[in-house]
Design a protein around this motif. Structure first.
Motif, PDB file in Angstrom:
ATOM      1  N   SER A 212      22.912  29.074 -40.013  1.00 58.46           N
ATOM      2  CA  SER A 212      21.687  29.865 -40.051  1.00 58.46           C
ATOM      3  C   SER A 212      22.100  31.299 -40.361  1.00 58.46           C
ATOM      4  O   SER A 212      23.026  31.822 -39.730  1.00 58.46           O
ATOM      5  CB  SER A 212      20.937  29.802 -38.719  1.00 58.46           C
ATOM      6  OG  SER A 212      19.773  30.603 -38.763  1.00 58.46           O
ATOM      7  N   ALA A 277      23.108  21.246 -34.921  1.00 61.33           N
ATOM      8  CA  ALA A 277      21.927  21.760 -35.626  1.00 61.33           C
ATOM      9  C   ALA A 277      21.614  23.143 -35.083  1.00 61.33           C
ATOM     10  O   ALA A 277      21.794  23.414 -33.890  1.00 61.33           O
ATOM     11  CB  ALA A 277      20.728  20.831 -35.451  1.00 61.33           C
ATOM     12  N   ALA A 279      18.744  26.661 -35.822  1.00 59.68           N
ATOM     13  CA  ALA A 279      17.645  27.282 -36.560  1.00 59.68           C
ATOM     14  C   ALA A 279      17.276  28.570 -35.849  1.00 59.68           C
ATOM     15  O   ALA A 279      17.443  28.701 -34.635  1.00 59.68           O
ATOM     16  CB  ALA A 279      16.436  26.348 -36.646  1.00 59.68           C
ATOM     17  N   LEU A 338      18.604  17.239 -35.485  1.00 58.12           N
ATOM     18  CA  LEU A 338      17.739  17.768 -36.540  1.00 58.12           C
ATOM     19  C   LEU A 338      16.683  18.651 -35.901  1.00 58.12           C
ATOM     20  O   LEU A 338      15.809  18.170 -35.168  1.00 58.12           O
ATOM     21  CB  LEU A 338      17.081  16.612 -37.311  1.00 58.12           C
ATOM     22  CG  LEU A 338      18.047  15.727 -38.090  1.00 58.12           C
ATOM     23  CD1 LEU A 338      17.431  14.364 -38.363  1.00 58.12           C
ATOM     24  CD2 LEU A 338      18.428  16.399 -39.403  1.00 58.12           C
ATOM     25  N   LEU A 339      16.757  19.956 -36.178  1.00 60.57           N
ATOM     26  CA  LEU A 339      15.863  20.938 -35.575  1.00 60.57           C
ATOM     27  C   LEU A 339      15.396  21.926 -36.626  1.00 60.57           C
ATOM     28  O   LEU A 339      16.113  22.206 -37.593  1.00 60.57           O
ATOM     29  CB  LEU A 339      16.594  21.715 -34.461  1.00 60.57           C
ATOM     30  CG  LEU A 339      17.146  20.898 -33.291  1.00 60.57           C
ATOM     31  CD1 LEU A 339      18.069  21.768 -32.444  1.00 60.57           C
ATOM     32  CD2 LEU A 339      16.024  20.335 -32.440  1.00 60.57           C
ATOM     33  N   GLY A 340      14.206  22.469 -36.439  1.00 58.15           N
ATOM     34  CA  GLY A 340      13.712  23.480 -37.358  1.00 58.15           C
ATOM     35  C   GLY A 340      12.764  24.435 -36.677  1.00 58.15           C
ATOM     36  O   GLY A 340      12.118  24.085 -35.676  1.00 58.15           O
ATOM     37  N   LEU A 341      12.672  25.656 -37.188  1.00 65.34           N
ATOM     38  CA  LEU A 341      11.695  26.646 -36.759  1.00 65.34           C
ATOM     39  C   LEU A 341      10.934  27.099 -37.995  1.00 65.34           C
ATOM     40  O   LEU A 341      11.501  27.769 -38.867  1.00 65.34           O
ATOM     41  CB  LEU A 341      12.370  27.832 -36.063  1.00 65.34           C
ATOM     42  CG  LEU A 341      12.950  27.555 -34.674  1.00 65.34           C
ATOM     43  CD1 LEU A 341      13.739  28.761 -34.159  1.00 65.34           C
ATOM     44  CD2 LEU A 341      11.853  27.191 -33.674  1.00 65.34           C
ATOM     45  N   GLU A 342       9.666  26.694 -38.108  1.00 67.44           N
ATOM     46  CA  GLU A 342       8.826  26.983 -39.266  1.00 67.44           C
ATOM     47  C   GLU A 342       7.430  27.357 -38.780  1.00 67.44           C
ATOM     48  O   GLU A 342       6.964  26.830 -37.773  1.00 67.44           O
ATOM     49  CB  GLU A 342       8.707  25.746 -40.179  1.00 67.44           C
ATOM     50  CG  GLU A 342      10.019  25.163 -40.644  1.00 67.44           C
ATOM     51  CD  GLU A 342      10.529  25.799 -41.922  1.00 67.44           C
ATOM     52  OE1 GLU A 342       9.875  26.760 -42.395  1.00 67.44           O
ATOM     53  OE2 GLU A 342      11.548  25.331 -42.440  1.00 67.44           O
ATOM     54  N   SER A 350       6.903  31.185 -35.199  1.00 65.58           N
ATOM     55  CA  SER A 350       7.646  29.989 -35.594  1.00 65.58           C
ATOM     56  C   SER A 350       7.307  28.830 -34.676  1.00 65.58           C
ATOM     57  O   SER A 350       7.220  28.998 -33.454  1.00 65.58           O
ATOM     58  CB  SER A 350       9.153  30.256 -35.544  1.00 65.58           C
ATOM     59  OG  SER A 350       9.515  31.324 -36.389  1.00 65.58           O
ATOM     60  N   TRP A 407      12.555  17.066 -43.776  1.00 68.14           N
ATOM     61  CA  TRP A 407      11.237  17.644 -43.995  1.00 68.14           C
ATOM     62  C   TRP A 407      11.383  18.990 -44.689  1.00 68.14           C
ATOM     63  O   TRP A 407      12.466  19.570 -44.759  1.00 68.14           O
ATOM     64  CB  TRP A 407      10.479  17.822 -42.675  1.00 68.14           C
ATOM     65  CG  TRP A 407      11.101  18.807 -41.734  1.00 68.14           C
ATOM     66  CD1 TRP A 407      11.022  20.176 -41.768  1.00 68.14           C
ATOM     67  CD2 TRP A 407      11.940  18.498 -40.609  1.00 68.14           C
ATOM     68  NE1 TRP A 407      11.747  20.739 -40.752  1.00 68.14           N
ATOM     69  CE2 TRP A 407      12.309  19.733 -40.020  1.00 68.14           C
ATOM     70  CE3 TRP A 407      12.382  17.312 -40.035  1.00 68.14           C
ATOM     71  CZ2 TRP A 407      13.127  19.801 -38.887  1.00 68.14           C
ATOM     72  CZ3 TRP A 407      13.187  17.390 -38.918  1.00 68.14           C
ATOM     73  CH2 TRP A 407      13.553  18.615 -38.349  1.00 68.14           C
ATOM     74  N   ALA A 408      10.266  19.496 -45.208  1.00 68.55           N
ATOM     75  CA  ALA A 408      10.201  20.834 -45.787  1.00 68.55           C
ATOM     76  C   ALA A 408       8.788  21.344 -45.608  1.00 68.55           C
ATOM     77  O   ALA A 408       7.833  20.569 -45.533  1.00 68.55           O
ATOM     78  CB  ALA A 408      10.582  20.818 -47.270  1.00 68.55           C
TER      79      ALA A 408
END
Length: 429
Positions: A212, A277, A279, A338-342, A350, A407-408
């Motif tokens: 990141s 992972a 983010a 699998l992690l995300g901040l969106e 986020s 994902w996206a």
């Protein structure tokens, strides 16, 4: 197959707003996704091809001349050279006996004609087997020159020629490709020639498994670099390094992560794989960067995650500044892989996405699950996937659907609304 909830309100998607596009035998499985603005790029590793998904789910697909194992494992889309054009960075870590390389695709505009793209810059990794290109990130301005850098991982990096001659076996590392070195380049260059290397501290550490680099984590106004080394520590408890972008800019030289940065987090037990992972974002909307770190090996593979709030001010150790992630799943779902901040709901904060492709549902192995919690001013100290507390979730209905594997987030929806693009494997008949 792709599933597309159109619009910011994911909660209403159960009744409407879903579209899909199904690939065929040529596309295979294991797709990668990258998104920017109103475009989503897909990499199909089995056919060594790319696809551009645009409004209305039209898919423009083209073959490439960039072949190799794990084509597109690392994929990033954005304005990599701050010139107003859309650029695509493709990692192929299996190329050249695992040395790996990345390719920059330069487009003439922000909405490229994919039939006329030129792949005009290749960057080669260091040594055989390092798997350069396993992860790719377009960073903020790490060096303070007003232009973004790239970070490219080589998690199996070992000693080789040039800057990495002193690296321990499979210590892993990250190449920071500097904007100054990349400017005006074309053809084929080595990572040494256009950037610097940062590598793991000991044999088998696997540094670079996650990256990141687009947020200021130290409060000095310059983007910083986080690097996960999930096999680091005494017994693969895993460690996370923080490297100051300002320090890199002041002294852009290669070296061990332990001396160029600091360890900010360690797994609690052997086999936790902390740092698998990473983010960064702003979950509570206070203008300070927050970070989520996964440890998918914790608790015998059940896994866990930790969200750290306001790391520049609060630091990494204060219990009150942390939220833990867990799951109700049986077996070994490896939460934290699998992690995300969106920002999914358009409120400027986020939202947390947790992918669980190994989730078992009603006896269906690897049905998968994607869990979402919307950002907010306060969260409970424990978030548990599967207990009904998620703000939104999607669970696979068949074995090996593997929801949550990739994902996206883009603006593919009508009138610029957001869209969450997911992959799921089709049921084989």
């Amino acid at each position: 197959m792709l599933r597309l909830p159109q619009g910011r309100n994911l909660g209403a998607w159960a009744a409407a707003g879903e579209s899909s596009w199904a690939g065929g035998d040529a596309e295979g499985v294991g797709w990668s996704l990258a998104a920017a603005a109103d475009q989503v790029v897909l990499a199909f590793p089995e056919s060594q091809s790319l696809g551009l998904l645009q409004e209305g789910l039209s898919l423009d697909r083209r073959a490439t001349d960039l072949h190799g194992e794990s084509f597109g494992a690392g994929l990033a889309l954005g304005d990599a050279e701050a010139d107003g054009r859309m650029d695509l960075v493709i990692g192929v870590p299996g190329r050249d006996n695992g040395r790996g390389r990345v390719r920059l695709v330069r487009a003439a505009t922000r909405r490229p004609d994919w039939s006329k793209l030129s792949m005009d810059l290749e960057v080669l990794g260091a040594g055989s087997g390092g798997r350069f290109g396993e992860a790719v990130a377009l960073c903020g301005d790490l060096t303070g020159d007003g232009l973004p850098e790239w970070a490219v991982s080589a998690p199996r990096l070992s000693a080789s020629e040039g800057a990495t001659v002193g690296v321990a076996s499979l210590a892993g590392g990250v190449a920071v490709l500097l904007s100054e070195g990349l400017r005006g380049q074309s053809g084929t260059v080595t990572a040494d020639a256009v950037g610097l290397w940062l590598w793991g501290s000991k044999e088998g550490e696997g540094a670079g498994a996650a990256l990141s680099c687009d947020r200021d984590l130290t409060g000095d106004g310059v983007a910083d670099l986080l690097v996960g080394a999930p096999l680091g520590g005494e017994a693969a408890e895993g460690i996370v390094y923080l490297v100051s972008g300002a320090a890199l800019g002041a002294e852009p030289t290669s070296g061990p992560l332990a001396s160029r940065g600091e360890v900010v987090w360690r797994g609690a037990a052997a086999g936790d794989w902390a740092g698998a992972a990473l983010a960064a974002g702003d979950v509570d909307g206070d203008g300070r960067s927050d970070v989520v770190i996964g440890a998918p090996g914790a608790s015998g593979g059940r896994g866990l995650g930790v969200v750290f709030f306001g790391v520049a001010a609060a630091g990494w150790e204060r219990p009150g500044s942390r939220v833990r992630l867990a799951s109700t799943a049986s077996g070994a779902p490896h939460l934290g892989a699998l992690l995300g901040l969106e920002d999914l709901d358009g409120d400027g904060r986020s939202d947390l996405l947790v992918g669980l492709p190994r989730w078992q549902e009603a006896g269906d192995t690897h049905a998968g699950r994607l869990a979402v919690w919307y950002g907010g001013a306060s969260w409970p100290l424990l978030l548990t996937a599967g207990d009904g507390s998620e703000d939104w979730s999607l669970t696979g209905q068949h074995a090996y659907e593997e929801i949550g594997a990739a994902w996206a987030v883009s603006d593919l929806g009508d009138e610029g609304e957001g869209a969450l693009v997911l992959t799921r494997r089709q049921e084989r008949r």
